[in-house]
Design an enzyme around this catalytic site. Structure first.
Site, PDB file in Angstrom:
ATOM      1  N   ASP A 146      51.002 149.830  81.643  1.00 23.49           N
ATOM      2  CA  ASP A 146      52.088 149.423  80.741  1.00 23.49           C
ATOM      3  C   ASP A 146      53.441 149.300  81.440  1.00 23.49           C
ATOM      4  O   ASP A 146      54.482 149.428  80.817  1.00 23.49           O
ATOM      5  CB  ASP A 146      52.181 150.395  79.550  1.00 23.49           C
ATOM      6  CG  ASP A 146      52.477 151.823  79.975  1.00 23.49           C
ATOM      7  OD1 ASP A 146      52.450 152.113  81.192  1.00 23.49           O
ATOM      8  OD2 ASP A 146      52.733 152.656  79.095  1.00 23.49           O
ATOM      9  N   GLY A 159      51.720 161.464  82.707  1.00 28.62           N
ATOM     10  CA  GLY A 159      50.264 161.500  82.596  1.00 28.62           C
ATOM     11  C   GLY A 159      49.600 161.254  83.944  1.00 28.62           C
ATOM     12  O   GLY A 159      50.016 160.363  84.677  1.00 28.62           O
ATOM     13  N   ASP A 181      47.545 153.323  81.860  1.00 27.55           N
ATOM     14  CA  ASP A 181      47.801 152.400  80.747  1.00 27.55           C
ATOM     15  C   ASP A 181      48.130 150.967  81.157  1.00 27.55           C
ATOM     16  O   ASP A 181      48.066 150.059  80.339  1.00 27.55           O
ATOM     17  CB  ASP A 181      48.967 152.932  79.894  1.00 27.55           C
ATOM     18  CG  ASP A 181      48.713 154.348  79.392  1.00 27.55           C
ATOM     19  OD1 ASP A 181      47.540 154.685  79.166  1.00 27.55           O
ATOM     20  OD2 ASP A 181      49.679 155.108  79.243  1.00 27.55           O
ATOM     21  N   ASP A 195      56.923 155.179  82.995  1.00 28.72           N
ATOM     22  CA  ASP A 195      58.321 154.807  82.745  1.00 28.72           C
ATOM     23  C   ASP A 195      59.235 156.018  82.565  1.00 28.72           C
ATOM     24  O   ASP A 195      60.401 155.970  82.964  1.00 28.72           O
ATOM     25  CB  ASP A 195      58.440 153.815  81.584  1.00 28.72           C
ATOM     26  CG  ASP A 195      57.818 154.323  80.307  1.00 28.72           C
ATOM     27  OD1 ASP A 195      57.147 155.363  80.355  1.00 28.72           O
ATOM     28  OD2 ASP A 195      58.013 153.682  79.261  1.00 28.72           O
ATOM     29  N   ARG A 237      55.052 167.639  82.154  1.00 33.85           N
ATOM     30  CA  ARG A 237      56.106 166.980  81.396  1.00 33.85           C
ATOM     31  C   ARG A 237      57.262 167.975  81.348  1.00 33.85           C
ATOM     32  O   ARG A 237      57.189 168.986  80.669  1.00 33.85           O
ATOM     33  CB  ARG A 237      55.600 166.608  79.996  1.00 33.85           C
ATOM     34  CG  ARG A 237      54.526 165.528  80.091  1.00 33.85           C
ATOM     35  CD  ARG A 237      54.455 164.653  78.858  1.00 33.85           C
ATOM     36  NE  ARG A 237      53.991 163.314  79.214  1.00 33.85           N
ATOM     37  CZ  ARG A 237      52.729 162.927  79.210  1.00 33.85           C
ATOM     38  NH1 ARG A 237      51.785 163.767  78.877  1.00 33.85           N
ATOM     39  NH2 ARG A 237      52.393 161.698  79.549  1.00 33.85           N
ATOM     40  N   THR A 246      49.799 155.127  86.369  1.00 33.61           N
ATOM     41  CA  THR A 246      49.465 155.349  84.959  1.00 33.61           C
ATOM     42  C   THR A 246      48.227 154.532  84.625  1.00 33.61           C
ATOM     43  O   THR A 246      48.129 153.376  85.049  1.00 33.61           O
ATOM     44  CB  THR A 246      50.629 154.969  84.013  1.00 33.61           C
ATOM     45  OG1 THR A 246      50.114 154.806  82.685  1.00 33.61           O
ATOM     46  CG2 THR A 246      51.314 153.677  84.403  1.00 33.61           C
TER      47      THR A 246
HETATM   48  P1  ADP Z   1      55.409 158.900  82.217  1.00 36.51           P
HETATM   49  O1  ADP Z   1      56.137 158.989  83.511  1.00 36.51           O
HETATM   50  O2  ADP Z   1      53.931 158.795  82.396  1.00 36.51           O
HETATM   51  O3  ADP Z   1      55.988 157.837  81.300  1.00 36.51           O
HETATM   52  P2  ADP Z   1      56.774 160.966  80.662  1.00 36.51           P
HETATM   53  O4  ADP Z   1      57.428 160.017  79.730  1.00 36.51           O
HETATM   54  O5  ADP Z   1      56.226 162.220  80.109  1.00 36.51           O
HETATM   55  O6  ADP Z   1      55.584 160.296  81.491  1.00 36.51           O
HETATM   56  O7  ADP Z   1      57.857 161.339  81.779  1.00 36.51           O
HETATM   57  C1  ADP Z   1      57.520 162.184  82.854  1.00 36.51           C
HETATM   58  C2  ADP Z   1      58.674 163.089  83.197  1.00 36.51           C
HETATM   59  O8  ADP Z   1      59.786 162.304  83.649  1.00 36.51           O
HETATM   60  C3  ADP Z   1      59.243 163.910  82.048  1.00 36.51           C
HETATM   61  O9  ADP Z   1      58.505 165.081  81.814  1.00 36.51           O
HETATM   62  C4  ADP Z   1      60.621 164.235  82.570  1.00 36.51           C
HETATM   63  O10 ADP Z   1      60.570 165.298  83.505  1.00 36.51           O
HETATM   64  C5  ADP Z   1      61.003 162.955  83.298  1.00 36.51           C
HETATM   65  N1  ADP Z   1      61.775 162.087  82.385  1.00 36.51           N
HETATM   66  C6  ADP Z   1      61.326 161.376  81.341  1.00 36.51           C
HETATM   67  N2  ADP Z   1      62.322 160.733  80.721  1.00 36.51           N
HETATM   68  C7  ADP Z   1      63.445 161.055  81.384  1.00 36.51           C
HETATM   69  C8  ADP Z   1      64.824 160.719  81.239  1.00 36.51           C
HETATM   70  N3  ADP Z   1      65.243 159.917  80.248  1.00 36.51           N
HETATM   71  N4  ADP Z   1      65.703 161.240  82.121  1.00 36.51           N
HETATM   72  C9  ADP Z   1      65.285 162.050  83.102  1.00 36.51           C
HETATM   73  N5  ADP Z   1      64.005 162.407  83.289  1.00 36.51           N
HETATM   74  C10 ADP Z   1      63.100 161.928  82.456  1.00 36.51           C
END
Ligand code: ADP
Length: 366
Positions: free
Chosen positions: A133, A15, A131, A107, A76, A129
């Site tokens: 969080d 995000g 949030d 995260d 994403r 972020t």
């Molecule tokens: P945020 O970073 O805000 O928590 P997301 O959870 O959508 O947002 O994660 C962002 C991007 O990070 C994902 O679209 C993906 O490319 C990568 N990502 C998320 N989880 C994993 C994971 N378990 N292993 C590898 N890459 C990941």
């Protein structure tokens, strides 16, 4: 001897958050100042998979610090979670002779950063972020601006609530964290707020509104966290209908607290980054470059009591999961009893501070 860094890659992922551009700018300028070239992966990890890496010079980041969103885009990218996608990303990094990566996001982004670190690409995370969080950091980039946006718009709702003697229930973002909700409830003079971290008594809230209306209070604001997707609308109807019935029963139409619902949603993701988000982003960006060039990897840059520091991404994620009660078996195996006790102490202090702030808010919301 520490590895020689010639070229690094920066990305924004997950995000978007106001201040991400300031962080990218800081990374580019701090790296260039140390003789290291920078490329940006366009659209988070997607750019690595599809070989969309573009050079970033000091001039490319000029006039970006005040802009919201992320000018190197975010996405994403689910493909990055798969081994095949990860290998494509690593091939792109090798092709461009990238020695290290700085990943700005939440995260999910950090899990990706750890995956890269594990495969031999030194990677440092920066928490971007709205949030707030990331439990290990007191503040995340974008949090302050998001709160400011909420306050700016809720003040407008407050104006019209006061004119028409209404209540407005406002749902705000924050995913599973109530930080935006609680702080903006304090700052807007809300009568109640609903956050995942503390209990909420709906009947007591309605009774309070009725008491305050009897005392002559006209306008009411209630802030609800998006962690409760249906609660805001349900509460709106309940306050409206309960007070309407009461007004009819007592033959006193002033007791009706007409109640409206407003979901702020993605509005709070935009907006000019505040001074504090720009400064935080700048300090974190510079620190991330310093850490990478010092030979460190798999770390997240955090702010604690006003100081910029770092912790392991794994440590930060276990702390997060402990805080949110989402630990899975085996996740704590590699941490010593002392480390786990340190996490528990940290969490206890954070929860106590949250509870005290919530109690302070409720004492004044009268
Ligand atoms: P945020 O970073 O805000 O928590 P997301 O959870 O959508 O947002 O994660 C962002 C991007 O990070 C994902 O679209 C993906 O490319 C990568 N990502 C998320 N989880 C994993 C994971 N378990 N292993 C590898 N890459 C990941």
């Amino acid at each position: 001897m520490a590895q020689k860094f010639r070229k690094i890659c920066v990305l924004t992922s997950g995000g978007d958050a106001p201040g991400m551009n300031a962080a990218v700018r800081a990374v580019v300028r701090a790296a260039n100042a140390r003789g290291v070239e920078v490329m940006a992966s366009v659209g988070g990890y997607r750019g690595m998979i599809h070989d969309e890496l573009i050079p970033m010079t000091n001039r490319d980041v000029s006039n970006k610090i005040q802009l919201s969103g992320t000018f190197i885009y975010s996405d994403r990218c689910l493909e990055f979670k798969e081994e095949a996608g990860m290998q494509k990303a690593i091939a792109t990094l090798k092709k461009h002779e990238i020695d290290g990566v700085i990943a700005i996001g939440g995260d999910g982004t950090f899990r990706g950063a750890t995956d890269l670190s594990m495969r031999g690409i030194p990677t440092i995370g920066i928490p971007g972020t709205i949030d707030n969080d990331i439990t290990a950091s007191d503040n995340t980039i974008g949090f302050n601006t998001a709160m400011q946006s909420v306050v700016y718009d809720v003040d407008k709702l407050h104006d019209t609530c006061e004119s028409h003697a209404r209540c407005n229930v406002v749902e705000v973002m924050g995913r599973g964290a109530g930080d935006i909700t609680l702080n903006t409830a304090i700052a807007t003079g809300a009568v109640a707020c609903v956050i995942p971290e503390c209990p909420f008594d709906e009947d007591a809230c309605i009774e309070k509104i009725i008491r305050l209306r009897r005392e002559g209070k006209r306008g009411f604001i209630i802030i609800v966290s998006e962690a409760f997707p249906t609660l805001g609308q349900e509460l709106t109807k309940k306050i409206n209908d309960t007070t309407k019935e009461l007004a009819e029963k007592e033959g006193n139409d002033r007791l009706w607290v007409e109640t409206k619902f407003c979901r702020m949603a993605h509005i709070v993701r935009g907006g000019t980054p505040t001074l504090s988000d720009r400064v935080l982003a700048t300090k974190m960006g510079v620190r991330a470059v310093e850490e990478l060039l010092a030979g460190n990897s798999d770390l997240v840059v955090v702010e604690r009591a006003g100081e910029i520091t770092t912790c392991g991404i794994g440590w930060s994620q276990v702390l997060d999961r402990k805080y949110k009660g989402t630990l899975k078996p085996g996740m704590t195996d590699k941490y010593s009893a002392e480390e786990l006790a340190e996490m528990d102490k940290f969490i206890e202090a954070k929860k106590a501070e949250f509870a005290a702030t919530y109690a302070m808010f409720n004492e004044l919301a009268n």
